[in-house]
Write a protein that holds these residues in place. Structure first.
Motif, PDB file in Angstrom:
ATOM      1  N   SER A   1      38.474  42.680  40.527  1.00 45.40           N
ATOM      2  CA  SER A   1      39.654  43.532  40.367  1.00 45.40           C
ATOM      3  C   SER A   1      39.852  43.941  38.917  1.00 45.40           C
ATOM      4  O   SER A   1      40.159  45.102  38.622  1.00 45.40           O
ATOM      5  CB  SER A   1      40.901  42.794  40.869  1.00 45.40           C
TER       6      SER A   1
ATOM      7  N   TYR B   1      52.622  36.975  43.007  1.00 47.21           N
ATOM      8  CA  TYR B   1      52.159  38.203  42.356  1.00 47.21           C
ATOM      9  C   TYR B   1      53.046  38.586  41.175  1.00 47.21           C
ATOM     10  O   TYR B   1      52.566  39.152  40.184  1.00 47.21           O
ATOM     11  CB  TYR B   1      52.082  39.343  43.374  1.00 47.21           C
TER      12      TYR B   1
ATOM     13  N   ASP C   1      49.679  46.744  37.823  1.00 45.93           N
ATOM     14  CA  ASP C   1      49.837  47.097  39.236  1.00 45.93           C
ATOM     15  C   ASP C   1      48.499  47.427  39.893  1.00 45.93           C
ATOM     16  O   ASP C   1      48.262  47.071  41.061  1.00 45.93           O
ATOM     17  CB  ASP C   1      50.791  48.287  39.386  1.00 45.93           C
ATOM     18  N   THR C   2      47.633  48.089  39.144  1.00 46.01           N
ATOM     19  CA  THR C   2      46.336  48.484  39.678  1.00 46.01           C
ATOM     20  C   THR C   2      45.456  47.269  39.943  1.00 46.01           C
ATOM     21  O   THR C   2      44.778  47.183  40.978  1.00 46.01           O
ATOM     22  CB  THR C   2      45.613  49.425  38.687  1.00 46.01           C
TER      23      THR C   2
ATOM     24  N   CYS D   1      39.292  47.866  37.156  1.00 43.87           N
ATOM     25  CA  CYS D   1      40.452  48.542  36.578  1.00 43.87           C
ATOM     26  C   CYS D   1      40.415  48.669  35.064  1.00 43.87           C
ATOM     27  O   CYS D   1      41.162  49.457  34.491  1.00 43.87           O
ATOM     28  CB  CYS D   1      41.725  47.804  36.981  1.00 43.87           C
TER      29      CYS D   1
ATOM     30  N   LYS E   1      46.884  45.372  42.979  1.00 41.67           N
ATOM     31  CA  LYS E   1      46.599  46.111  44.209  1.00 41.67           C
ATOM     32  C   LYS E   1      45.142  45.938  44.611  1.00 41.67           C
ATOM     33  O   LYS E   1      44.830  45.727  45.799  1.00 41.67           O
ATOM     34  CB  LYS E   1      46.913  47.599  44.017  1.00 41.67           C
TER      35      LYS E   1
ATOM     36  N   ARG F   1      44.624  42.446  46.077  1.00 40.44           N
ATOM     37  CA  ARG F   1      45.192  42.291  47.419  1.00 40.44           C
ATOM     38  C   ARG F   1      44.294  42.953  48.463  1.00 40.44           C
ATOM     39  O   ARG F   1      44.111  42.415  49.566  1.00 40.44           O
ATOM     40  CB  ARG F   1      46.605  42.884  47.461  1.00 40.44           C
ATOM     41  N   GLU F   2      43.750  44.098  48.128  1.00 38.61           N
ATOM     42  CA  GLU F   2      42.864  44.791  49.061  1.00 38.61           C
ATOM     43  C   GLU F   2      41.589  43.984  49.299  1.00 38.61           C
ATOM     44  O   GLU F   2      41.122  43.860  50.441  1.00 38.61           O
ATOM     45  CB  GLU F   2      42.523  46.180  48.522  1.00 38.61           C
TER      46      GLU F   2
END
Length: 248
Positions: free
Chosen positions: A74, A22, A40-41, A78, A44, A47-48
């Protein structure tokens, strides 16, 4: 007598390898410029999505195809306010996956330098079985990367079985393969909710929690309803020798 082992973060450093992966992805996103504030968003969100992807999905599509789609989703979630073409997002998603995959697999190593010598020594006295949760293709790739299968009498991957740990069936199968009774077996693993609870569900002789990895784990004194308390706790794999002597 048989000793069962978890794989990720008990024998190999999966958490540290993922962290390195990561970090590499973050650098790649920052280099893209327009995503610097969303790094970061995006990670994250990925990963979710990754954790919520059922293992059975990998029986239908390849890990790369699935995970490239997760990176695409992702990014789209974002950076919806930015004018990015579908092709650009797709190309970036493939780059992110390749970076994440290559870095993660390359960074995987035995969690301790004493891990292999300990397994070799234990196998002289006990039957050893590796029991790991995850999709078949992904877990076997990690197993073969470390040539871990040669240190065990049997290897069970939950993706090849009807149920994941902590369901008792995978533990009972391990007992059957070794020709031993559950009450003569011990489980070693880092996760209270899968390894330790699974040992309890299968009525194994004892469970041993390994706490030497970098992951955060709930303490036995602060358990949820989905976990169990280990009989022993070790911070180094070499402690197994004295613990097993005490058990047996």
């Amino acid at each position: 007598m048989a000793v069962f082992f978890d794989y990720d973060d008990t024998l190999i450093n999966t958490a540290n390898a993922s962290k390195a992966a990561y970090e590499s992805v973050a650098e790649l996103l920052k280099a893209e410029g327009q995503y610097a504030s969303e790094v970061d968003t995006i990670i994250k969100a990925y990963r979710e999505l990754l954790w919520s992807t059922p293992n059975d999905s990998y029986k239908v599509e390849t890990p790369k195809k699935i995970r490239v789609k997760l990176w695409e989703s992702s990014i789209q979630k974002c950076v919806h306010s930015k004018s990015c073409s579908v092709n650009h997002i797709r190309e970036l998603a493939e780059k992110l996956y390749d970076m994440w995959y290559t870095t993660r697999l390359g960074a995987m190593a035995w969690i301790e330098k004493e891990t292999v010598p300990t397994l070799l020594s234990l196998r002289k006295k006990y039957k050893l079985v590796l029991i790991t949760n995850g999709s078949s293709v992904i877990q076997w790739e990690k197993i073969k990367k470390m040539e871990a299968q040669k240190y065990f009498d049997h290897v069970l991957v939950s993706g090849d079985e009807p149920y994941d740990k902590p369901h008792k069936s995978i533990f009972i199968k391990a007992c059957t393969l070794c020709g031993v009774l559950p009450e003569t077996c011990v489980m070693v693993g880092d996760n209270l909710a899968t390894d330790i609870l699974g040992a309890h569900n299968a009525n194994l002789l004892a469970s041993i929690q390994y706490t030497g990895s970098s992951k955060n784990k709930p303490s036995p004194g602060n358990l949820s309803n989905d976990s169990a308390s280990p009989r022993f706790t070790i911070s180094s794999i070499t402690e197994l020798f004295s613990v097993l002597e005490e058990i047996y």
